[in-house]
Design a protein around this motif. Structure first.
Motif, PDB file in Angstrom:
ATOM      1  N   HIS A 244      43.587 -19.512  35.551  1.00  0.00           N
ATOM      2  CA  HIS A 244      42.324 -19.311  34.830  1.00  0.00           C
ATOM      3  C   HIS A 244      42.585 -18.722  33.441  1.00  0.00           C
ATOM      4  O   HIS A 244      42.002 -19.176  32.443  1.00  0.00           O
ATOM      5  CB  HIS A 244      41.424 -18.379  35.651  1.00  0.00           C
ATOM      6  N   VAL A 245      43.463 -17.724  33.381  1.00  0.00           N
ATOM      7  CA  VAL A 245      43.763 -17.067  32.103  1.00  0.00           C
ATOM      8  C   VAL A 245      44.439 -18.044  31.142  1.00  0.00           C
ATOM      9  O   VAL A 245      44.106 -18.108  29.951  1.00  0.00           O
ATOM     10  CB  VAL A 245      44.658 -15.823  32.334  1.00  0.00           C
ATOM     11  N   ILE A 246      45.384 -18.827  31.662  1.00  0.00           N
ATOM     12  CA  ILE A 246      46.079 -19.801  30.816  1.00  0.00           C
ATOM     13  C   ILE A 246      45.099 -20.841  30.278  1.00  0.00           C
ATOM     14  O   ILE A 246      45.093 -21.171  29.090  1.00  0.00           O
ATOM     15  CB  ILE A 246      47.207 -20.497  31.598  1.00  0.00           C
ATOM     16  N   GLU A 247      44.263 -21.361  31.158  1.00  0.00           N
ATOM     17  CA  GLU A 247      43.356 -22.440  30.764  1.00  0.00           C
ATOM     18  C   GLU A 247      42.265 -21.946  29.817  1.00  0.00           C
ATOM     19  O   GLU A 247      41.898 -22.623  28.849  1.00  0.00           O
ATOM     20  CB  GLU A 247      42.730 -23.064  32.004  1.00  0.00           C
ATOM     21  N   LYS A 248      41.755 -20.748  30.073  1.00  0.00           N
ATOM     22  CA  LYS A 248      40.730 -20.193  29.188  1.00  0.00           C
ATOM     23  C   LYS A 248      41.315 -19.892  27.808  1.00  0.00           C
ATOM     24  O   LYS A 248      40.633 -20.020  26.779  1.00  0.00           O
ATOM     25  CB  LYS A 248      40.146 -18.923  29.817  1.00  0.00           C
ATOM     26  N   ASP A 249      42.577 -19.432  27.791  1.00  0.00           N
ATOM     27  CA  ASP A 249      43.351 -19.308  26.550  1.00  0.00           C
ATOM     28  C   ASP A 249      42.704 -18.366  25.533  1.00  0.00           C
ATOM     29  O   ASP A 249      42.668 -18.654  24.337  1.00  0.00           O
ATOM     30  CB  ASP A 249      43.557 -20.699  25.937  1.00  0.00           C
ATOM     31  N   GLU A 250      42.205 -17.240  26.018  1.00  0.00           N
ATOM     32  CA  GLU A 250      41.551 -16.275  25.123  1.00  0.00           C
ATOM     33  C   GLU A 250      42.356 -14.993  24.936  1.00  0.00           C
ATOM     34  O   GLU A 250      41.939 -14.108  24.190  1.00  0.00           O
ATOM     35  CB  GLU A 250      40.160 -15.938  25.667  1.00  0.00           C
ATOM     36  N   PHE A 251      43.493 -14.860  25.595  1.00  0.00           N
ATOM     37  CA  PHE A 251      44.304 -13.648  25.463  1.00  0.00           C
ATOM     38  C   PHE A 251      44.984 -13.615  24.090  1.00  0.00           C
ATOM     39  O   PHE A 251      45.225 -14.662  23.470  1.00  0.00           O
ATOM     40  CB  PHE A 251      45.357 -13.579  26.574  1.00  0.00           C
ATOM     41  N   LYS A 252      45.269 -12.421  23.616  1.00  0.00           N
ATOM     42  CA  LYS A 252      46.044 -12.274  22.381  1.00  0.00           C
ATOM     43  C   LYS A 252      47.505 -12.507  22.718  1.00  0.00           C
ATOM     44  O   LYS A 252      48.047 -11.898  23.651  1.00  0.00           O
ATOM     45  CB  LYS A 252      45.860 -10.876  21.789  1.00  0.00           C
ATOM     46  N   SER A 253      48.151 -13.383  21.977  1.00  0.00           N
ATOM     47  CA  SER A 253      49.540 -13.703  22.271  1.00  0.00           C
ATOM     48  C   SER A 253      50.407 -12.446  22.256  1.00  0.00           C
ATOM     49  O   SER A 253      50.358 -11.648  21.314  1.00  0.00           O
ATOM     50  CB  SER A 253      50.077 -14.711  21.254  1.00  0.00           C
ATOM     51  N   GLY A 254      51.186 -12.271  23.318  1.00  0.00           N
ATOM     52  CA  GLY A 254      52.054 -11.108  23.466  1.00  0.00           C
ATOM     53  C   GLY A 254      51.462 -10.008  24.306  1.00  0.00           C
ATOM     54  O   GLY A 254      52.161  -9.062  24.689  1.00  0.00           O
ATOM     55  N   ASP A 255      50.173 -10.100  24.619  1.00  0.00           N
ATOM     56  CA  ASP A 255      49.507  -9.035  25.376  1.00  0.00           C
ATOM     57  C   ASP A 255      50.002  -8.937  26.811  1.00  0.00           C
ATOM     58  O   ASP A 255      50.435  -9.918  27.414  1.00  0.00           O
ATOM     59  CB  ASP A 255      47.996  -9.256  25.399  1.00  0.00           C
ATOM     60  N   HIS A 256      49.899  -7.718  27.342  1.00  0.00           N
ATOM     61  CA  HIS A 256      50.108  -7.443  28.762  1.00  0.00           C
ATOM     62  C   HIS A 256      48.732  -7.519  29.421  1.00  0.00           C
ATOM     63  O   HIS A 256      47.847  -6.723  29.112  1.00  0.00           O
ATOM     64  CB  HIS A 256      50.712  -6.041  28.922  1.00  0.00           C
ATOM     65  N   VAL A 257      48.542  -8.510  30.288  1.00  0.00           N
ATOM     66  CA  VAL A 257      47.252  -8.728  30.933  1.00  0.00           C
ATOM     67  C   VAL A 257      47.406  -8.526  32.432  1.00  0.00           C
ATOM     68  O   VAL A 257      48.242  -9.171  33.061  1.00  0.00           O
ATOM     69  CB  VAL A 257      46.712 -10.146  30.640  1.00  0.00           C
ATOM     70  N   ASP A 258      46.591  -7.654  33.002  1.00  0.00           N
ATOM     71  CA  ASP A 258      46.653  -7.346  34.422  1.00  0.00           C
ATOM     72  C   ASP A 258      45.602  -8.124  35.192  1.00  0.00           C
ATOM     73  O   ASP A 258      44.482  -8.353  34.701  1.00  0.00           O
ATOM     74  CB  ASP A 258      46.440  -5.843  34.638  1.00  0.00           C
ATOM     75  N   TYR A 259      45.943  -8.531  36.392  1.00  0.00           N
ATOM     76  CA  TYR A 259      45.013  -9.259  37.272  1.00  0.00           C
ATOM     77  C   TYR A 259      43.651  -8.591  37.331  1.00  0.00           C
ATOM     78  O   TYR A 259      42.610  -9.252  37.233  1.00  0.00           O
ATOM     79  CB  TYR A 259      45.612  -9.350  38.670  1.00  0.00           C
ATOM     80  N   PHE A 260      43.643  -7.267  37.462  1.00  0.00           N
ATOM     81  CA  PHE A 260      42.393  -6.546  37.665  1.00  0.00           C
ATOM     82  C   PHE A 260      41.601  -6.341  36.370  1.00  0.00           C
ATOM     83  O   PHE A 260      40.473  -5.847  36.410  1.00  0.00           O
ATOM     84  CB  PHE A 260      42.666  -5.198  38.343  1.00  0.00           C
ATOM     85  N   ASP A 261      42.180  -6.727  35.245  1.00  0.00           N
ATOM     86  CA  ASP A 261      41.471  -6.618  33.972  1.00  0.00           C
ATOM     87  C   ASP A 261      40.719  -7.887  33.601  1.00  0.00           C
ATOM     88  O   ASP A 261      39.942  -7.895  32.642  1.00  0.00           O
ATOM     89  CB  ASP A 261      42.460  -6.303  32.839  1.00  0.00           C
ATOM     90  N   VAL A 262      40.950  -8.959  34.342  1.00  0.00           N
ATOM     91  CA  VAL A 262      40.382 -10.258  33.973  1.00  0.00           C
ATOM     92  C   VAL A 262      38.963 -10.379  34.516  1.00  0.00           C
ATOM     93  O   VAL A 262      38.692 -10.097  35.677  1.00  0.00           O
ATOM     94  CB  VAL A 262      41.237 -11.417  34.526  1.00  0.00           C
ATOM     95  N   LYS A 263      38.058 -10.802  33.653  1.00  0.00           N
ATOM     96  CA  LYS A 263      36.680 -11.073  34.048  1.00  0.00           C
ATOM     97  C   LYS A 263      36.471 -12.584  34.048  1.00  0.00           C
ATOM     98  O   LYS A 263      36.600 -13.237  33.033  1.00  0.00           O
ATOM     99  CB  LYS A 263      35.696 -10.403  33.084  1.00  0.00           C
ATOM    100  N   LYS A 264      36.166 -13.127  35.206  1.00  0.00           N
ATOM    101  CA  LYS A 264      35.979 -14.581  35.325  1.00  0.00           C
ATOM    102  C   LYS A 264      34.550 -14.968  34.934  1.00  0.00           C
ATOM    103  O   LYS A 264      33.637 -14.207  35.105  1.00  0.00           O
ATOM    104  CB  LYS A 264      36.278 -15.031  36.748  1.00  0.00           C
TER     105      LYS A 264
END
Length: 264
Positions: A244-264
């Motif tokens: 979901h995170v890859i496909e949505k593609d809204e993260f800042k490149s290089g960021d540390h993203v945690d499972y529990f921080d993601v809002k679907k």
């Protein structure tokens, strides 16, 4: 970036693909690739790699699957694994290139005062950090910047990369160092999408080792509480969120993203 995240001809390398999160990542990614795609699986256990390959062939018959057996924690074989993954590639036949670096280990779960074996420490550094310094440049130099190519680099990280845990000094340190490798890649390679993915506590061999072998009693209890309160995720759960995170593609490149921080 206008190039498609999924659905195009893709070359993908997944390390640590013989079990656990690495295997699950490969199984979730492969069906999302377009025709003429290639997935390279690498790990130490060839038998388990073949099992992963067999599952992918069933789920994604349009994807060619190759297996590279080798130990990324061995100084003599890291470069050999990298060469076998990339040297036969024809880069301009693909629209998307992905590397997912899952291979890693916990090392000795002891207090730092009890870490005194330089050979064992160096082995953990090789697997958890040095391998990233070898594989990532090989990937970037094989698939160079191009307007017709999307490049994605994913590191399977951990909360331990940013939060100290008693008796996990070696693991925390190598995970933090590994995150930084990819943060620097994101700064240097502005066109590359780089993600440090913290998968949450996942039901793997590692979680069992943490609950039983951590030298610190508080840490053992913390992990047992997480397990017993059903906070521990399955490999499929964390991989579905990663997709979901890859496909949505809204993260800042290089960021540390945690499972529990993601809002679907």
């Amino acid at each position: 970036m206008s190039l498609s995240v999924f659905g195009s001809s893709t070359f993908c390398v997944v390390t640590g693909a013989s079990q656990g999160i690495g295997q699950a990542v490969a199984l979730h990614l492969a069906p999302k690739f377009g025709s003429n795609s290639v997935m390279v699986l690498t790990a130490r256990n060839g038998t388990n790699l073949d099992e992963t390959k067999a599952q992918i062939v069933t789920k994604a018959p349009n994807v060619e699957v190759r297996c590279v057996v080798g130990d990324l924690g061995n100084q003599e074989t890291i470069a050999k694994v990298a060469a076998e993954c990339f040297d036969s590639v024809t880069p301009d036949t693909f629209q998307h290139a992905i590397i997912v670096q899952c291979a890693g280990s916990l090392g000795d779960l002891v207090y730092i005062r009890d870490l005194n074996n330089a050979v064992d420490i160096q082995k953990e550094m090789l697997l958890n950090v040095t391998s990233a310094f070898v594989l990532t440049p090989k990937f970037l130099n094989t698939f160079q910047k191009s307007d017709s190519l999307r490049r994605t680099v994913i590191n399977i990280s951990s909360l331990a990369a940013i939060q100290p845990v008693k008796s996990w000094g070696l693991y925390c340190t190598t995970k933090a160092g590994r995150d930084m490798v990819f943060k620097v890649v994101a700064e240097e390679e502005q066109d590359v999408r780089v993600l440090n993915w913290a998968p949450g506590p996942v039901r793997t061999i590692m979680i069992t080792k943490c609950t039983e072998d951590s030298a610190d009693a508080d840490t053992r209890q913390m992990m047992r509480d997480a397990r017993d309160s059903n906070m521990v995720l399955t490999c499929d759960q964390t991989c579905e969120m990663l997709m979901h995170v890859i496909e949505k593609d809204e993260f800042k490149s290089g960021d540390h993203v945690d499972y529990f921080d993601v809002k679907k």
